[in-house]
Structures are given as structure tokens and as C-alpha cells.
Design a protein around this motif. Structure first.
Motif, PDB file in Angstrom:
ATOM      1  N   LEU A 147      -6.604 -98.342  44.751  1.00 18.29           N
ATOM      2  CA  LEU A 147      -6.719 -98.402  43.299  1.00 18.29           C
ATOM      3  C   LEU A 147      -6.786 -96.994  42.703  1.00 18.29           C
ATOM      4  N   TYR A 148      -7.643 -96.158  43.303  1.00 24.99           N
ATOM      5  CA  TYR A 148      -7.788 -94.807  42.744  1.00 24.99           C
ATOM      6  C   TYR A 148      -6.538 -93.975  42.970  1.00 24.99           C
ATOM      7  N   LEU A 149      -5.842 -94.251  44.068  1.00 24.50           N
ATOM      8  CA  LEU A 149      -4.581 -93.555  44.330  1.00 24.50           C
ATOM      9  C   LEU A 149      -3.560 -93.910  43.250  1.00 24.50           C
ATOM     10  N   ALA A 150      -3.474 -95.216  42.964  1.00 23.77           N
ATOM     11  CA  ALA A 150      -2.538 -95.672  41.931  1.00 23.77           C
ATOM     12  C   ALA A 150      -2.922 -95.069  40.583  1.00 23.77           C
ATOM     13  N   LEU A 151      -4.231 -95.063  40.317  1.00 29.60           N
ATOM     14  CA  LEU A 151      -4.712 -94.507  39.051  1.00 29.60           C
ATOM     15  C   LEU A 151      -4.326 -93.039  38.922  1.00 29.60           C
ATOM     16  N   ALA A 152      -4.510 -92.297  40.015  1.00 29.81           N
ATOM     17  CA  ALA A 152      -4.168 -90.876  39.995  1.00 29.81           C
ATOM     18  C   ALA A 152      -2.675 -90.705  39.725  1.00 29.81           C
ATOM     19  N   PHE A 153      -1.858 -91.524  40.381  1.00 31.79           N
ATOM     20  CA  PHE A 153      -0.413 -91.451  40.180  1.00 31.79           C
ATOM     21  C   PHE A 153      -0.069 -91.654  38.702  1.00 31.79           C
ATOM     22  N   TYR A 154      -0.633 -92.724  38.119  1.00 30.11           N
ATOM     23  CA  TYR A 154      -0.325 -93.015  36.716  1.00 30.11           C
ATOM     24  C   TYR A 154      -0.821 -91.921  35.779  1.00 30.11           C
ATOM     25  N   LEU A 155      -2.008 -91.398  36.075  1.00 27.54           N
ATOM     26  CA  LEU A 155      -2.539 -90.345  35.196  1.00 27.54           C
ATOM     27  C   LEU A 155      -1.643 -89.115  35.229  1.00 27.54           C
ATOM     28  N   VAL A 156      -1.162 -88.758  36.424  1.00 29.30           N
ATOM     29  CA  VAL A 156      -0.286 -87.591  36.516  1.00 29.30           C
ATOM     30  C   VAL A 156       1.004 -87.845  35.754  1.00 29.30           C
ATOM     31  N   VAL A 157       1.603 -89.023  35.959  1.00 30.02           N
ATOM     32  CA  VAL A 157       2.866 -89.332  35.279  1.00 30.02           C
ATOM     33  C   VAL A 157       2.671 -89.289  33.759  1.00 30.02           C
ATOM     34  N   ALA A 158       1.592 -89.931  33.278  1.00 27.02           N
ATOM     35  CA  ALA A 158       1.406 -90.043  31.830  1.00 27.02           C
ATOM     36  C   ALA A 158       1.014 -88.709  31.205  1.00 27.02           C
ATOM     37  N   CYS A 159       0.153 -87.972  31.874  1.00 27.39           N
ATOM     38  CA  CYS A 159      -0.457 -86.813  31.216  1.00 27.39           C
ATOM     39  C   CYS A 159       0.165 -85.475  31.587  1.00 27.39           C
ATOM     40  N   PHE A 160       0.992 -85.429  32.637  1.00 25.65           N
ATOM     41  CA  PHE A 160       1.479 -84.112  33.041  1.00 25.65           C
ATOM     42  C   PHE A 160       2.172 -83.352  31.915  1.00 25.65           C
ATOM     43  N   PRO A 161       3.103 -83.992  31.172  1.00 20.43           N
ATOM     44  CA  PRO A 161       3.758 -83.222  30.099  1.00 20.43           C
ATOM     45  C   PRO A 161       2.764 -82.627  29.110  1.00 20.43           C
ATOM     46  N   VAL A 162       1.714 -83.389  28.798  1.00 19.36           N
ATOM     47  CA  VAL A 162       0.744 -82.888  27.826  1.00 19.36           C
ATOM     48  C   VAL A 162      -0.081 -81.744  28.444  1.00 19.36           C
ATOM     49  N   TYR A 163      -0.447 -81.914  29.712  1.00 15.95           N
ATOM     50  CA  TYR A 163      -1.179 -80.841  30.391  1.00 15.95           C
ATOM     51  C   TYR A 163      -0.332 -79.576  30.413  1.00 15.95           C
ATOM     52  N   TYR A 164       0.935 -79.750  30.728  1.00 13.29           N
ATOM     53  CA  TYR A 164       1.813 -78.592  30.848  1.00 13.29           C
ATOM     54  C   TYR A 164       2.037 -77.927  29.493  1.00 13.29           C
ATOM     55  N   MET A 165       2.116 -78.739  28.448  1.00 12.91           N
ATOM     56  CA  MET A 165       2.228 -78.177  27.098  1.00 12.91           C
ATOM     57  C   MET A 165       0.987 -77.349  26.776  1.00 12.91           C
ATOM     58  N   LEU A 166      -0.168 -77.930  27.088  1.00 16.43           N
ATOM     59  CA  LEU A 166      -1.421 -77.247  26.783  1.00 16.43           C
ATOM     60  C   LEU A 166      -1.504 -75.927  27.544  1.00 16.43           C
ATOM     61  N   MET A 167      -1.223 -75.989  28.853  1.00 17.50           N
ATOM     62  CA  MET A 167      -1.286 -74.790  29.670  1.00 17.50           C
ATOM     63  C   MET A 167      -0.322 -73.733  29.145  1.00 17.50           C
ATOM     64  N   SER A 168       0.893 -74.159  28.789  1.00 19.21           N
ATOM     65  CA  SER A 168       1.907 -73.188  28.363  1.00 19.21           C
ATOM     66  C   SER A 168       1.554 -72.545  27.032  1.00 19.21           C
ATOM     67  N   THR A 169       0.893 -73.288  26.174  1.00 19.73           N
ATOM     68  CA  THR A 169       0.598 -72.700  24.866  1.00 19.73           C
ATOM     69  C   THR A 169      -0.630 -71.802  24.915  1.00 19.73           C
ATOM     70  N   LEU A 170      -1.504 -72.044  25.896  1.00 21.02           N
ATOM     71  CA  LEU A 170      -2.695 -71.189  26.005  1.00 21.02           C
ATOM     72  C   LEU A 170      -2.393 -69.907  26.770  1.00 21.02           C
ATOM     73  N   LYS A 171      -1.330 -69.944  27.597  1.00 23.05           N
ATOM     74  CA  LYS A 171      -0.983 -68.780  28.418  1.00 23.05           C
ATOM     75  C   LYS A 171      -0.489 -67.630  27.567  1.00 23.05           C
ATOM     76  N   ALA A 172      -0.623 -66.410  28.123  1.00 21.77           N
ATOM     77  CA  ALA A 172      -0.007 -65.256  27.479  1.00 21.77           C
ATOM     78  C   ALA A 172       1.501 -65.390  27.603  1.00 21.77           C
ATOM     79  N   ASP A 173       2.250 -64.839  26.604  1.00 19.67           N
ATOM     80  CA  ASP A 173       3.706 -64.975  26.618  1.00 19.67           C
ATOM     81  C   ASP A 173       4.326 -64.534  27.938  1.00 19.67           C
ATOM     82  N   TYR A 174       3.826 -63.428  28.470  1.00 15.63           N
ATOM     83  CA  TYR A 174       4.449 -62.891  29.667  1.00 15.63           C
ATOM     84  C   TYR A 174       4.239 -63.806  30.876  1.00 15.63           C
TER      85      TYR A 174
END
Lengths: 316, 297
Positions: free
Chosen positions: B29-56
Motif C-alpha cells: 500500500l505504501y509503495l503504491a502511495l509513494a508511486f502515486y505521490l511522485v507521479v502527481a507531485c513531481f512536476p510541482v516539486y520540480y517547479m518549486l525547486m527550479s524557481t527557488l534555485k539561483a539562475d546559474y
């Protein structure tokens, strides 16, 4: 005792009289109250819809005002256009494969959300982000993920996990990869909705039916096939019609990611209608491009209505 | 006697085996949950990380794309407000969504009440007809609707064009929703008010409306959030930057030529996106009810 009975009768009489007196007033008030909604729909949905029909049968352009009636000429000319054929193909194949992907991921999600989990509300909120976040904004994240130079997909699966090898795909610049890129985003965006719909169905099944199935020795797949699916079919069906309508009619994904390119590989009917009708100013041809979808949507509407009426007759 | 002993003897290993299976199920169950969370949230996590990072950090190949090397910061958010038209677009969005909300409620509260409660001949057909218009996607309407709003209403290229256009999809949905809410208000309390000497209007105002406040709020939230999901009408009807709403301005105006300012771009997408997602999520159950037209109940 007698007093209260008398009072009750008096109240009932007053109510009945009031009801009778209200009847015609009520009808008038009813129409008056609904009329703004009806008017809005008539002027801004029904009228434009028939206008679109008329446009598609005329040769109207932005420059030329309202042109003459040309019959089916627009439709005949677009079906001989190879870009149109490509767009029709893509519209149908994107929708078909996206629905399969959404159904598979959505059913899994529904069963996941059925389990007892700590902090389920919060988890659900995170799982539904693809659906609840405004699509044009989420798409910017995807565009950055598909970036030709810095694609995080290539960096993670290639540079870090070494599953992919050089040369890495240019996701939005290659005819085949761009097709998959669009499909992936469509599925990502829609699977939480599919999950929520399936979940709504599952929770509407009385628990004793499932218990009875279990007592009778039905396994998971038997229960799923013979009990759950028939019971939740109406909900699944309405969710499907709704989702197909919006996937088929959506311009956002393609417009922001590829604008139909490269070389029309991801061209779809809505994008084509926009290109011809708005950018190119050929209203007639644009309206025809979009209205080709209508017979498909109409079939959905009719099925939806049948569903609705079958249910009301069963209830009565 | 021997039967109980046997039962006790059998029960223990069975229970242990069940325990093992439960553990395995839980792990899956937790494995499936982790899979779904990564699929659903990765783009948002990556957006957040990219916007907080320095340009370089964004273009440095030695930096892990999922993490950062140079310190994180909020500069992109600051630039968004100081160097771009973001605050204007946000204001336009708020004005449009607010007006759409007002129009939708003004039309749907009386309409929903009438269809749910008053004897309107043909009312059921009207209700179904209105709901069906929700299944006509904007793509069939955008060309003539744009002509109509530009030539007849004279609102072309202003945000008011969107105020007129968006109720075409918020009204059908919210009307259906309000109808459902009014149907669930017990008829008896309204009749009690009538018996006590209220007229119909007073009964509605003092009894029915106060009870329906949660429904009205829900309909309002949907009018607001649905109008923020649109793209096609904003794309077609409004081209001048000063009149645009976020959904169209961010993807088009923040890209100058071929240069993508990813830091600012993602900040501009993330900020309103997450806020809307958050509000929407609270009311999602009603959305499902609205879509299925109460068919599942």
C-alpha cells in the motif's frame, strides 16, 4: 384535545387556500426566476452554437463580414486536407489512449484512497494536484521538464540512472516523442479525476453486497467484474462522457507545449480550428474544423440523456 | 472439548500468517502511495525547486537537477512583482473571477430555487437542457462567441469580454449545484414559516437562504475556480497585455522572443496555481456531485 384538532384543521385549511391562491403566481414567479439563466444560455451558448453551424456552411472571414452560403463546401475541402486528417487522427488517438491511461491509473488511485491511511485528507490533496491546479500554469512546469537542453527527464533517467542513452530525445522537437509527451501530460492531468469518479462509485456500493459476495466465496476479480462494475457503471459512464468531451475539446496542452508541431505531428482539431479561424481569420473553415467534433459529442450527450432517463423511470 | 483445543491450536498460526500478510499488504500500500505521490507531485516539486534555485544552478550540468548547489532564494518571486506585469494580471484575474462569481450567483440562486421548489411547467426539461450545455466544450463556441462579444457587445480585447464569456460554463454547472442544495432543504421549515405569516419572499429570505449558505459558498467557489481553469477564451479574446489574466499572460507575455526566463516563469505559474489547487481541493466532493448530477446517490 378538540381544540388542538380544530387548530390543526384550521392550519391545514389556511395552507391549502394559500397554495391554491399561489398557484398562478407561483408559475409566473418560477419563470421569472429561471429566465435570467435561460436567457444567458440562449444568447451566449445556443445562439453562438447555431452561428458556428452557419459559419461552417458559409464563406465568412474576419475581413469579409458575413459571406454567402456555400453548403458543405468547407467540410469537403477540409477532408481533402492532409493536415486536417492528421489533426483528426491525433484528436481521436490522444483521447483514446489518454482515457485508457487515466482509467488504469484512476482505478488504482480509487482503491488507494479507499484504504485507511493516516492524514488521508492531506494525501488526497497532494494526489489531486494535477487536476486542481489550473492547466495552463501546470503546463509551464511540463514545458520546462521537456526542455530541449535541460530536460529533467533526460537528466534523471540518462545522467543519473543510466536507463536512457545518448542521444537523448528532444521531447517536443521530435515527431514521435512529442506525441508521447502530449499523451503523458493528458494522462497526468486527468487520472486524479478518473480516480475520484471511481471512488465516488465505490463508496456508493452498500457494504452488505460486498460482504455477501465475500461470504459466497467470490474473489477480487469476480467481485470486481460481476458486482462492482455493473453497480458503478452509471457513474463511470458519466465521468467518461465528461472527460472525453473535455479531452477532445482541449486546446491548452497542445497550444502551450507544441502549437501542433513539429511538422504537424501533434496537430489536433481544436488547435487547427484556432489556427485557421482566429490566426488565419478564416472563420468558416475554423468553425468547420471544430464542428467535425460535434457528431462525436452528440453521441455522448444522447447516451448521457438515456442514462438519466432510465434512472428516473427505474426510481419511479 | 477436543474441538476447542483444536480450534485454539489452529487459530494461532493462522493469525500469525494473517499478520504477515497484513504487513505485506501494508508495505505494498505504501509503495503504491509513494508511486502515486511522485507521479502527481513531481512536476510541482520540480517547479518549486527550479524557481527557488539561483539562475546559474538551472543550467550548470554539475548540479543535481532535483536539488541545488548555490543557496535557494526568493529573488524570482520578487522580480515577478517588480519587473513584470504580474500584479496587473493578478488584479485582472481577480476582477474577472469576482465578476463571474457575482453574475453566476445572481443568476443561479433564484434559478436554482425556482427549479427545485416552484411548480414551473417544463422545469425538469429546462434543468436538463441547461446541464447539457455544460457538455458543449468551449472549442465549439469560441469563434462565434468571439465575434459576438467583439462586434455586438463591443468588448473585444478587454477583460470584460471574459466576464461575459465565462458564465457560459459556470452558470450551467452552478445552477445544477444550487438546485441540488435547495432540494435538500426540508420543505417543512419553509411551510412552517408560511403558516407563521411570512409571505413566500420572507420565507425564502429568512429561512431558506440562511440554511443554504454552505451551498451558496460552494457554488461561488466553483464559479471562481472554474473561471481560472479557462485558456481558450482568454487566448482568443484578449491580446493586450494590460487586460490579460494570469492563465494567458504567464505563458505568452513572460516569454520574450525565444528566451524563457524559467525562474520567473515558474514562480508566476506556481504561486496562483497552488493557491487555486488548494481552494479547489476543499470543495472537490461537491464538484463530483455536480458532475454526476447526483446520479450516484
Amino acid at each position: 384535545m378538540a381544540e388542538t384538532a380544530e387548530q390543526a384543521r384550521a392550519v391545514a385549511l389556511r395552507l391549502a387556500r394559500a397554495r391554491r391562491r399561489r398557484h398562478w403566481g407561483e408559475v409566473a414567479a418560477g419563470y421569472a426566476l429561471v429566465s435570467p439563466a435561460i436567457l444567458y444560455i440562449l444568447v451566449l451558448v445556443a445562439y453562438p452554437f447555431f452561428l458556428a453551424l452557419y459559419f461552417s456552411l458559409s464563406n465568412v472571414t474576419v475581413a469579409g463580414g458575413y459571406g454567402g452560403f456555400v453548403g458543405l463546401a468547407n467540410y469537403l475541402s477540409i477532408i481533402h486536407n492532409s493536415v486536417f486528417i492528421k489533426a483528426l487522427e491525433n484528436s481521436l488517438s490522444f483521447t483514446f489512449f489518454a482515457e485508457i491511461g487515466k482509467a488504469v491509473l484512476g482505478i488504482g488511485l480509487a482503491f488507494l484512497l479507499l484504504q485507511t491511511l493516516r492524514g488521508k485528507k492531506i494525501i488526497r490533496g497532494f494526489l489531486l494536484i494535477p487536476f486542481t491546479m489550473p492547466l495552463p500554469l501546470a503546463l509551464l512546469g511540463w514545458k520546462w521538464m521537456y526542455d530541449p537542453q535541460f530536460s529533467v527527464i533526460n537528466r534523471v533517467f540518462g545522467d543519473m540512472l543510466h536507463i536512457m542513452h545518448h542521444p537523448y530525445p528532444v521531447w517536443l522537437g521530435d515527431p514521435i516523442f512529442s506525441w508521447f509527451a502530449i499523451l503523458i501530460v493528458n494522462i497526468w492531468r486527468g487520472f486524479p479525476f478518473a480516480g475520484v469518479i471511481v471512488l465516488a462509485g465505490l463508496t456508493s456500493i452498500p457494504k452488505d453486497i460486498l460482504d455477501a459476495a465475500k461470504v459466497d466465496g467470490a474473489g477480487f476479480f469476480r467481485t470486481w467484474h460481476f458486482i462492482i462494475v455493473p453497480l458503478i457503471a452509471p457513474i463511470l459512464f458519466i465521468g467518461l462522457i465528461y472527460d472525453v468531451t473535455f479531452t477532445l475539446g482541449d486546446i491548452t496542452v497542445v497550444n502551450i507545449l507544441t502549437s501542433g508541431g513539429p511538422n504537424n505531428a501533434t496537430e489536433i482539431l481544436p488547435q487547427l480550428a484556432y489556427q485557421n479561424g482566429i490566426v488565419g481569420g478564416n472563420l468558416a473553415s475554423g468553425a468547420a474544423d471544430a464542428l467535425i467534433l460535434f457528431p462525436l459529442l452528440l453521441a455522448g450527450l444522447i447516451l448521457f440523456l438515456r442514462m438519466l432517463f432510465r434512472r428516473t423511470t427505474v426510481e419511479e | 472439548m477436543s474441538a476447542t483445543v483444536a480450534a485454539v491450536g489452529v487459530e494461532r498460526p493462522v493469525r500469525r500468517r494473517l499478520g504477515g500478510r497484513r504487513l505485506r499488504n501494508r508495505a505494498l500500500l505504501y509503495l503504491a502511495l509513494a508511486f502515486y505521490l511522485v507521479v502527481a507531485c513531481f512536476p510541482v516539486y520540480y517547479m518549486l525547486m527550479s524557481t527557488l534555485k539561483a539562475d546559474y544552478d538551472l543550467i550548470d550540468p554539475t548540479v543535481n537537477p532535483l536539488w541545488f548547489k548555490r543557496p535557494l532564494g526568493l529573488e524570482h518571486f520578487q522580480q515577478l512583482f517588480s519587473q513584470t506585469g504580474f500584479s496587473i494580471w493578478a488584479a485582472n484575474t481577480a476582477v474577472v473571477a469576482g465578476c463571474v462569481l457575482g453574475i453566476t450567483l445572481a443568476v443561479c440562486i433564484p434559478g436554482g430555487y425556482a427549479l427545485a421548489r416552484l411548480r414551473v411547467p417544463g422545469g425538469q426539461h429546462m434543468a436538463i437542457g441547461i446541464f447539457l450545455t455544460y457538455l458543449i466544450p468551449p472549442i465549439l463556441l469560441f469563434i462565434p462567441l468571439n465575434q459576438l462579444i467583439t462586434n455586438v457587445f463591443n468588448l473585444g480585447n478587454t477583460r470584460w469580454a471574459l466576464v461575459v464569456a465565462y458564465p457560459t460554463f459556470t452558470i450551467p454547472f452552478c445552477l445544477w449545484l444550487m438546485m441540488g442544495f435547495f432540494k435538500r432543504v426540508p420543505r417543512e421549515i419553509e411551510e412552517a414559516a408560511l403558516v407563521d405569516g411570512c409571505n413566500r419572499w420572507q420565507a425564502v429570505r429568512h429561512v431558506v437562504l440562511p440554511v443554504s449558505v454552505p451551498g451558496i459558498i460552494t457554488a461561488g467557489v466553483f464559479a471562481f475556480t472554474l473561471s481560472m481553469q479557462d485558456f481558450i477564451y482568454a487566448l482568443v479574446m484578449v491580446s493586450s497585455s494590460a487586460q490579460q489574466v494570469i492563465n494567458i499572460a504567464v505563458p505568452t507575455e513572460l516569454i520574450r522572443g525565444d528566451v524563457y526566463f524559467w525562474g520567473e516563469l515558474l514562480a508566476a505559474a506556481l504561486l496562483p496555481g497552488v493557491i487555486i489547487a488548494f481552494i479547489y481541493n476543499f470543495f472537490l466532493d461537491y464538484f463530483v456531485q455536480g458532475i454526476t448530477g447526483g446520479i450516484g446517490r
